[in-house]
Every structure is written in structure tokens, then in C-alpha cells.
Design an enzyme around this catalytic site. Structure first.
Site, PDB file in Angstrom:
ATOM      1  N   CYS A  88     -32.954 -16.118   5.495  1.00 22.03           N
ATOM      2  CA  CYS A  88     -32.286 -14.045   5.714  1.00 22.03           C
ATOM      3  C   CYS A  88     -32.838 -13.430   4.367  1.00 22.03           C
ATOM      4  O   CYS A  88     -32.884 -14.004   3.638  1.00 22.03           O
ATOM      5  CB  CYS A  88     -31.530 -14.389   6.611  1.00 22.03           C
ATOM      6  N   TYR A 121     -45.180 -17.163   0.883  1.00 27.64           N
ATOM      7  CA  TYR A 121     -45.444 -15.810   1.451  1.00 27.64           C
ATOM      8  C   TYR A 121     -44.595 -15.208   1.801  1.00 27.64           C
ATOM      9  O   TYR A 121     -43.910 -14.216   2.516  1.00 27.64           O
ATOM     10  CB  TYR A 121     -46.092 -17.629   3.201  1.00 27.64           C
ATOM     11  N   GLY A 180     -36.123 -11.620   7.648  1.00 25.71           N
ATOM     12  CA  GLY A 180     -35.020 -11.138   8.762  1.00 25.71           C
ATOM     13  C   GLY A 180     -35.680 -10.364  10.170  1.00 25.71           C
ATOM     14  O   GLY A 180     -34.965  -8.943   9.625  1.00 25.71           O
ATOM     15  N   ASP A 210     -56.083 -17.749   3.285  1.00 27.46           N
ATOM     16  CA  ASP A 210     -55.010 -16.683   4.595  1.00 27.46           C
ATOM     17  C   ASP A 210     -53.757 -17.686   3.185  1.00 27.46           C
ATOM     18  O   ASP A 210     -53.675 -19.081   2.728  1.00 27.46           O
ATOM     19  CB  ASP A 210     -54.796 -18.254   5.386  1.00 27.46           C
ATOM     20  N   ASP A 211     -53.009 -16.893   2.838  1.00 33.64           N
ATOM     21  CA  ASP A 211     -51.464 -17.670   2.011  1.00 33.64           C
ATOM     22  C   ASP A 211     -51.059 -18.810   2.747  1.00 33.64           C
ATOM     23  O   ASP A 211     -51.260 -20.257   2.209  1.00 33.64           O
ATOM     24  CB  ASP A 211     -50.296 -16.717   2.249  1.00 33.64           C
ATOM     25  N   SER A 222     -50.147 -11.087   2.743  1.00 31.60           N
ATOM     26  CA  SER A 222     -49.428 -12.224   2.445  1.00 31.60           C
ATOM     27  C   SER A 222     -50.376 -12.300   1.204  1.00 31.60           C
ATOM     28  O   SER A 222     -49.890 -12.693   0.426  1.00 31.60           O
ATOM     29  CB  SER A 222     -48.265 -12.751   2.754  1.00 31.60           C
TER      30      SER A 222
HETATM   31  P1  AMP Z   1     -49.483 -20.149  11.743  1.00 27.62           P
HETATM   32  O1  AMP Z   1     -50.404 -21.025  11.652  1.00 27.62           O
HETATM   33  O2  AMP Z   1     -50.240 -19.925  13.131  1.00 27.62           O
HETATM   34  O3  AMP Z   1     -48.468 -20.736  12.054  1.00 27.62           O
HETATM   35  O4  AMP Z   1     -49.427 -19.159  10.783  1.00 27.62           O
HETATM   36  C1  AMP Z   1     -49.597 -18.997   9.990  1.00 27.62           C
HETATM   37  C2  AMP Z   1     -49.426 -17.744   9.305  1.00 27.62           C
HETATM   38  O5  AMP Z   1     -47.857 -17.202   9.532  1.00 27.62           O
HETATM   39  C3  AMP Z   1     -49.227 -17.935   7.367  1.00 27.62           C
HETATM   40  O6  AMP Z   1     -50.436 -17.869   7.098  1.00 27.62           O
HETATM   41  C4  AMP Z   1     -47.683 -17.155   7.133  1.00 27.62           C
HETATM   42  O7  AMP Z   1     -48.140 -15.841   6.877  1.00 27.62           O
HETATM   43  C5  AMP Z   1     -46.932 -16.659   8.351  1.00 27.62           C
HETATM   44  N1  AMP Z   1     -46.153 -18.271   8.151  1.00 27.62           N
HETATM   45  C6  AMP Z   1     -45.379 -18.220   7.540  1.00 27.62           C
HETATM   46  N2  AMP Z   1     -44.116 -18.553   6.934  1.00 27.62           N
HETATM   47  C7  AMP Z   1     -44.092 -19.410   9.031  1.00 27.62           C
HETATM   48  C8  AMP Z   1     -43.551 -19.659   9.583  1.00 27.62           C
HETATM   49  N3  AMP Z   1     -42.202 -20.032   8.960  1.00 27.62           N
HETATM   50  N4  AMP Z   1     -43.528 -19.867  10.646  1.00 27.62           N
HETATM   51  C9  AMP Z   1     -45.475 -19.513  11.168  1.00 27.62           C
HETATM   52  N5  AMP Z   1     -45.588 -18.996  10.653  1.00 27.62           N
HETATM   53  C10 AMP Z   1     -45.539 -18.424   9.212  1.00 27.62           C
END
Ligand code: AMP
Length: 507
Positions: free
Chosen positions: A2, A258, A28, A366-367, A304
Site C-alpha cells: 500500500c 516491481y 495500491g 519482464d520484471d 516496469s
Molecule cells: P503474472 O505472472 O501473470 O502473475 O504477471 C506477473 C507480472 O505482474 C509481473 O511481470 C509483474 O509486472 C506483475 N506483478 C508484480 N507483482 C505481482 C503480484 N503480487 N501478483 C501478480 N502480478 C504481479
């Protein structure tokens, strides 16, 4: 995760708090709230939604006073019901409002203990309400028999540190006394202090990220140390004290991966600079796994991963292109409830430019990969746009453990890398090859930028829970609650609706 902010000024702070929340909105997007203090009277307004949608002119007018706190919410514990939007308020002792970023790991025990021993009723499933009541109880104890002076405030925070477990960065107002801010003894979630000297005198602002200070013309002073509390009294005087027995700094690595904005500096490390380093280390690993002549182009998944992808391409000497364009008017996909919704929203959020993919071998960066929904969808979009081969690289290691410190990664079975090898994840996301950052390299990306940072909260990657109280049974319990949300809040049935929002005048 948050965003929190607290400010003490010489003029009305409603607009300042609103602007700070806009700067912290990325932390958030589920709910937002502000509580201000004018001559011992709190005004509070909070609701579900984005900052710009929550506050109307009429709400802003009702938020009077020269000091206040604000919060933007991303639900990790409890539900996303409106009653759990923050700040929270309790009327005794003194009247306290509080906003919290993080997650308590002993919420259930504390809630029970509060009810049985301290005679305090917690009306929601929010750990922040528990934290507020622990603070309230400890302030009452510390001030028992005399007035609440600065020593008593810090003594209460020291007691909160002894009772609360988990991650917490907190801002609170104590009516008639001042604004309090503190960070947990492990320094997991960020919190920093800014100052502004105006004609009226000194103004202070505490916020989750430095971007909020800079954007509002405050000078960054320093990060709040783990376990430390600061208190700005009603005379505007700043008091600082270490309140923890054994503080140690272990910032959450995921802030750098991220969560935080790249233009923030957290615990002395520029988030942007750490992401560039992540790209460099990832390039070293890619070089060992994929013949470079097979990669025609490097592409970020906006936004990101962009700094990591830029630096990675530079280090590999491969062309960098933007093949996906993001619709910036759509929220983050993981905020959307349900997997189906998430999948759909990836395509709403990102669109491919076919000419950038046609007949090319692309390396997507991706990050991180959490659930894998985004990655799978994006790999497919790249193929549909004409890519010949699709390689995928993650600037973070595989996410294999739940996060219990305020990030929404709650159950192992939702994490695509849990129980799967890298090759299996690669198959799941339908990529031609997948490269993950090593954890050691990720940590070095941060300590290269600030060598004073040597220890990190990285539990979602290595399963080491720094607070020492997270057991397999606790994780099982969390997962059960997640799969079965209705089972947890037993008191829901008898809960009364409390509305602490002040009555609003017509616009
Ligand atoms: P996914 O693998 O589909 O959950 O998506 C991942 C992407 O969502 C990552 O590249 C991050 O940019 C972002 N992300 C970051 N933190 C979270 C989180 N807690 N839950 C889901 N996605 C996140």
C-alpha cells in the site's frame, strides 16, 4: 503493498495529501483514504477506488486541518470491503487514526489477545485495525497516571514492536499530541522523511517512497530506520528515537523488482539504478544459455521491466525495440479479481505491433513471473504478431513461496514456478527458452547500488522468512483462508456497519 503518507504543515493539508496519494497510486489502486486533524477533531473520508475517483470536491472540503495522513490500498490480508479501507480510527485513548503498509503475521493471536486481555474489539479482518488497537492500548498504558509525553509515545512504539510480528510501515495521528510514524524492526517496507522550509515554518512529510516528497517540493531527509519512530508534536517539533531492541535493515527485494516507482530511492538505492543492474546480470546469464546470433531483438514488457531490458540489450549488443504498447488507462492486471479476468485484461492492457515481430526471434523481458498468466498471454501475442521464436527472460528469480509481508502472492498453487522446473515453466508459458535471474545476482543488483544494503527480505524467492515466526502450518492456514474466504470472518454475521466518514456538505 500500500502507499502511506503523513504530513504536518502550517496550512491546510487536504490537497497535499491528495497529491501525495496520486504519486503513490501505483502502490495500491483498490481504495484510498485521508484523515486530517483540526484542533483535535478528525475528519476522515475513505472509499474503494482510485484516488481520483474516491475524492470529490465535497469530500476534500470536509478534510480540514494542517496535519493528516493518507493511504492507498492494495488488499493482501482481509477482504477488499469498504470498511477495510484506511485510515482506521479509534476513539480511545485520545483519538487515533492510523494507516499501515505491510502485513502482520501474528494478526490472529493479537486479535484474540486484544479481545481477551486488553478488552478491545476489532471490527474488521484487517491487520491494520489490529495494529491500531495494539498501538492504542500501549499508548494508554504508557500514559497511565500522567500526560502523554514524547517518552511515553516512544515507549508505546517499543511495546508495539514487541507484540507485533511481520512487516509494517505506519503513520498515525494522536489527537491533541501529534503525528507518529514508525517502521518495523526488520525495515521490510519502506518509509522516508522529507522537509520543506516555507515562510510559515518547517513542514514535514513522511511517505512510502521518495517520489512523493520530491513531487511535492519536499527535500528528502532520510529513510526512517528499521525500528525507529519519529514524532512531530503539535508545536511542529520533530522527535526521533530507535524503539526496537535489535533492529536490522532487510528491505523487500520486490520493491526494487516491481513495486516501487523507478524514480524513487529506497534505503539509499535508486530503484531505477537497481533495475539497470538487474538487466546487466540477466544479460550475463542469457549469454550462457542462448546463442546471441539467435536473438534478433530485445523487447520489454512495459512498464516496469523497461530499465532492465534497455540495459540487457545494451550489454548483449542486440537491438532494443518496443513491440508492445500499453494502454495506460487500464489498471495493473493483478488487481483484477479472478484468473479469467486477469487473462482478458492482459490483452486489453497490451497490444503488439506486428511489424516489430514479423519473422524475428524476440527476447521478451519482464520484471518477474508470478502467476504466469501475463507471460503466457504475451508469448502467444508475440507469436500471433509473427514472431519466429519467442525467448523469455525474467529480471527476478522464480517466485516459489508465498509472501506474508504485504505482497499479494498468497498461495503456492497460484505461483506458476511452484513445484515446476524452469523447463516446465517454459513449457507452461509456451516460450522457446526461459531464463530467470539468479537470486544472488538480484541481491547484488541492489547492493551494487548501495553497498550498505547486504541483507534482504526475499522470502518469495528463497522461503526464508526473516521474522522467524512463519511456519508451514501458518502458510497452510493462509492458503485455506484464501481458498475459502468465507470461512475466516466468523464475526461477519454479527458485524454492525460503522460509518466513520464525516457527513458531507453538498458540492
Ligand atoms: P503474472 O505472472 O501473470 O502473475 O504477471 C506477473 C507480472 O505482474 C509481473 O511481470 C509483474 O509486472 C506483475 N506483478 C508484480 N507483482 C505481482 C503480484 N503480487 N501478483 C501478480 N502480478 C504481479
Amino acid at each position: 503493498m500500500c502507499g502511506i503518507v503523513g504530513v504536518v504543515s502550517h496550512s491546510p493539508v487536504n490537497q497535499l495529501l491528495y497529491d501525495a496519494l496520486l504519486l503513490l497510486q501505483h502502490r495500491g489502486q483498490d481504495a484510498a483514504g485521508i484523515a486530517t486533524d483540526q484542533s483535535n477533531t478528525f475528519s476522515m473520508y475513505k472509499a474503494n477506488g482510485l484516488v481520483r475517483d474516491v475524492f470529490r470536491t465535497r469530500n476534500m472540503r470536509s478534510l480540514q486541518g494542517n496535519s493528516g495522513i493518507g493511504h492507498c490500498r492494495y488488499p493482501t490480508a482481509g477482504s477488499s470491503s469498504e470498511e477495510e479501507a484506511q485510515p482506521f480510527y479509534v476513539n480511545a485513548p485520545f483519538g487515533i487514526t492510523l494507516a499501515h503498509n505491510g502485513n502482520l503475521t501474528n494478526q490472529a493471536e493479537l486479535k484474540e489477545e486484544m479481545f481477551r486481555k486488553d478488552r478491545r474489539h476489532i471490527n474488521t479482518n484487517s491487520d491494520s485495525e489490529v495494529l491500531l488497537n495494539v498501538l492504542a492500548h500501549e499508548l494508554q498504558e504508557a500514559a497511565f497516571g500522567h500526560t502523554l509525553d514524547v517518552d511515553a509515545v516512544f515507549k508505546a512504539v517499543a511495546m508495539v514492536h514487541r507484540r507485533a510480528r511481520g512487516a509494517y510501515a505506519v503513520v498515525a495521528q494522536i489527537a491533541g499530541h501529534g503525528l507518529l510514524a514508525f517502521r518495523d524492526p526488520y525495515g521490510i517496507r519502506p518509509l522516508c522523511l522529507g522537509i520543506s522550509e516555507s515562510e510559515g515554518g518547517t513542514e514535514y512529510l513522511v511517505a512510502s517512497e521518495s517520489v512523493a516528497l520530491e513531487g511535492l517540493g519536499f527535500r528528502f531527509v532520510r529513510d526512517i530506520a528499521p525500528g525507529e519512530a519519529i514524532f512531530i508534536d503539535t508545536e511542529g517539533k520533530l522527535h526521533e528515537r530507535q524503539c526496537a531492541d535489535n533492529p536490522s535493515l532487510n528491505p523487500c527485494v520486490f520493491e526494487y523488482v516491481y513495486l516501487a516507482r523507478p524514480d524513487s530511492v529506497i534505503d539509499g538505492a535508486s530503484v531505477y539504478a537497481t533495475r539497470l543492474r538487474m538487466g546487466e546480470y540477466l544479460a550475463d546469464k542469457i549469454r550462457k544459455e542462448i546463442p546471441l546470433e539467435q536473438i534478433d531483438v530485445v523487447m520489454p514488457i512495459p512498464d516496469s521491466s523497461r530499465p532492465a531490458a534497455i540495459q540487457l540489450a545494451l550489454k548483449l549488443g542486440v537491438e532494443y525495440r518496443e513491440g508492445f504498447i500499453k494502454n495506460r488507462y487500464i489498471g495493473r492486471t493483478f488487481i483484477m479479481p479472478g484468473q479469467g479476468m486477469r487473462k482478458k485484461s492482459v490483452r486489453q492492457k497490451l497490444n503488439a505491433i506486428p511489424s516489430e515481430f514479423k519473422d524475428k526471434n524476440v527476447l521478451l523481458v519482464d520484471d518477474s513471473i508470478v502467476r504466469g498468466t501475463t507471460s503466457r498471454e504475451i508469448v502467444q501475442m508475440a507469436r500471433e504478431a509473427g514472431a519466429r521464436k519467442v525467448f523469455f527472460a525474467s529480471a527476478a528469480p522464480p517466485v516459489v513461496f508465498p509472501n506474508v509481508y504485504g505482497i499479494d502472492m498468497p498461495t503456492r498453487d497460484e505461483l506458476i514456478a511452484y513445484g515446476r522446473t524452469v523447463d516446465e515453466v517454459c513449457k507452461e508459458i509456451t516460450a522457446d527458452h526461459l531464463v530467470y535471474q539468479d537470486l544472488d545476482a538480484l541481491k547484488r543488483s541492489i547492493s551494487d547500488v548501495n553497498p550498505a544494503l547486504q541483507s534482504f527480505e526475499a522470502s518469495c524467492f528463497d522461503g526464508v522468512y526473516i521474522t522467524g515466526d512463519v511456519t508451514p502450518a501458518y502458510l497452510d492456514q493462509l492458503e485455506t483462508a484464501r481458498h475459502n474466504p468465507k470461512a475466516a470472518p466468523a464475526e461477519d454475521a454479527v458485524r454492525t456497519q460503522l460509518n466513520l466518514n464525516p457527513p458531507v456538505a453538498a458540492e
